[in-house]
Design a protein around this motif. Structure first.
Motif, short mmCIF file in Angstrom:
data_model
loop_
_atom_site.label_atom_id
_atom_site.label_comp_id
_atom_site.label_asym_id
_atom_site.label_seq_id
_atom_site.Cartn_x
_atom_site.Cartn_y
_atom_site.Cartn_z
N GLN A 143 0.84 -1.20 0.00
CA GLN A 143 0.00 0.00 0.00
C GLN A 143 0.88 1.25 0.00
OE1 GLN A 143 -1.26 -3.05 1.31
NE2 GLN A 143 -2.35 -2.82 -0.61
N GLY A 144 2.16 1.08 0.36
CA GLY A 144 3.12 2.17 0.19
C GLY A 144 3.27 2.54 -1.27
N VAL A 145 2.96 1.60 -2.16
CA VAL A 145 2.99 1.91 -3.60
C VAL A 145 1.64 2.45 -4.07
CG1 VAL A 145 3.35 1.00 -5.93
CG2 VAL A 145 4.74 0.15 -4.05
N THR A 146 0.56 1.77 -3.68
CA THR A 146 -0.76 2.21 -4.18
C THR A 146 -1.12 3.62 -3.67
OG1 THR A 146 -1.97 1.20 -2.34
CG2 THR A 146 -1.67 -0.17 -4.28
N LEU A 147 -0.52 4.02 -2.53
CA LEU A 147 -0.89 5.31 -1.94
C LEU A 147 0.15 6.40 -2.19
CD1 LEU A 147 -2.51 3.84 1.25
CD2 LEU A 147 -3.67 4.98 -0.63
N GLN A 148 1.08 6.09 -3.09
CA GLN A 148 2.06 7.09 -3.51
C GLN A 148 1.32 8.28 -4.12
OE1 GLN A 148 5.52 5.93 -3.31
NE2 GLN A 148 5.79 8.15 -3.25
N GLY A 149 1.63 9.49 -3.67
CA GLY A 149 0.96 10.67 -4.21
C GLY A 149 -0.36 10.98 -3.52
N LEU A 186 -0.83 9.81 0.10
CA LEU A 186 -0.35 10.07 1.46
C LEU A 186 1.07 10.64 1.39
CD1 LEU A 186 -1.32 6.74 3.28
CD2 LEU A 186 -2.51 8.93 3.43
N PRO A 187 1.45 11.46 2.37
CA PRO A 187 2.85 11.90 2.40
C PRO A 187 3.72 10.73 2.90
CG PRO A 187 1.64 12.74 4.31
CD PRO A 187 0.65 11.98 3.47
N HIS A 188 4.80 10.41 2.22
CA HIS A 188 5.69 9.29 2.61
C HIS A 188 4.88 8.07 3.05
CE1 HIS A 188 8.78 12.30 2.38
NE2 HIS A 188 8.13 13.03 3.25
N PRO A 189 4.15 7.43 2.12
CA PRO A 189 3.19 6.40 2.52
C PRO A 189 3.75 5.23 3.32
CG PRO A 189 3.42 6.49 0.12
CD PRO A 189 4.13 7.67 0.67
N GLU A 210 3.75 4.10 10.91
CA GLU A 210 3.39 4.88 12.11
C GLU A 210 2.00 4.51 12.63
OE1 GLU A 210 5.27 7.03 14.11
OE2 GLU A 210 6.71 5.95 12.88
N VAL A 211 1.08 4.21 11.69
CA VAL A 211 -0.28 3.82 12.13
C VAL A 211 -0.22 2.47 12.85
CG1 VAL A 211 -2.65 3.29 11.41
CG2 VAL A 211 -1.41 5.16 10.31
#
Ligand code: TMP
Length: 213
Positions: free
Chosen positions: A111-117, A119-122, A128-129
């Protein structure tokens, strides 16, 4: 016995699911008294089933709206929460060795890829969550394989899922490497290009070394 949590991570086609039962067998041979629990994310629970259905519906994914992508992130997190409460934490309390095929690092990497752009620094945002409520693995085996080779391995697999695309997997692999670099004490890198037997032997050896510490 103290419970231990070992997670297996890597891109689709990296061979971790194939290796898992072989790793478990090797550990059981050396530690016959230890209870071993094999588990996975997405789970087979209610949320996990919704996720797997969604993963099969590949069409139109690139057009998924930011809200849909956040929805998917929170489903993976909800599935993880269920996994913790139903399987991981009770098994650890019981002194078991829990071997999980994917865990929270997959959520940060994928999801760090799908949420690129969106979320900030996904990757960091997702980590952190998780941080205040997650059970951190004692060890994470990261199966590393060139994404092109991984896709070739998947080639013959029926029902391709939406994440099985080259550019996507290259970015996921990069995220996994970044996550591993930040926590070298937790991660063990497995050269997944080797034959199945050697991969399982290397992975089992790393786990047995941890148990001997
Ligand atoms: P699997 O092939 O290991 O069963 O996983 C199904 C797909 O779900 C795979 O492409 C990786 C993806 N995935 C995520 O995108 N986020 C997650 O948090 C997890 C656990 C899996």
């Amino acid at each position: 016995m103290i419970g231990r949590l070992i997670t297996l991570e890597g891109i689709d086609g990296s061979g971790k699911s194939t290796a898992l039962p072989h790793i478990a067998r090797r550990i059981a041979e050396r530690q016959p008294k230890r209870k071993i629990v094999l588990t996975a994310e997405p789970t087979s629970g209610e949320v996990g089933r919704i996720l797997r259905k969604g993963l099969k519906e590949a069409s139109g994914d690139e057009q998924a709206s930011p809200a849909m992508r956040m929805n998917e992130l929170f489903l993976f997190m909800a599935d993880h929460a269920e996994h913790l409460d139903r399987i991981v934490l009770p098994s650890l309390k019981d002194g078991a060795m829990v071997l999980s095929d994917r865990y929270a690092d997959s959520t940060a990497a994928y999801q760090g890829v799908t949420l690129q752009g969106i979320l900030p620094h996904p990757v960091f945002w997702i980590q952190e969550v998780f941080r205040p409520w997650n059970a951190v693995p004692d060890m994470t085996l990261l199966f590393l394989l060139d994404p092109e080779r991984a896709l070739k391995r998947l080639g013959s697999r029926p029902g391709k899922e939406k994440f099985e695309r080259l550019e996507f997997l290259i970015s996921v692999e990069e995220n996994f490497r970044t996550i591993a670099l930040a926590e070298p004490e937790r991660f063990v890198l497995i050269d997944a290009a080797q034959d199945e037997e050697t991969v399982a032997r290397d992975a089992a050896r790393a786990v047995l070394d941890l148990l001997a510490r």
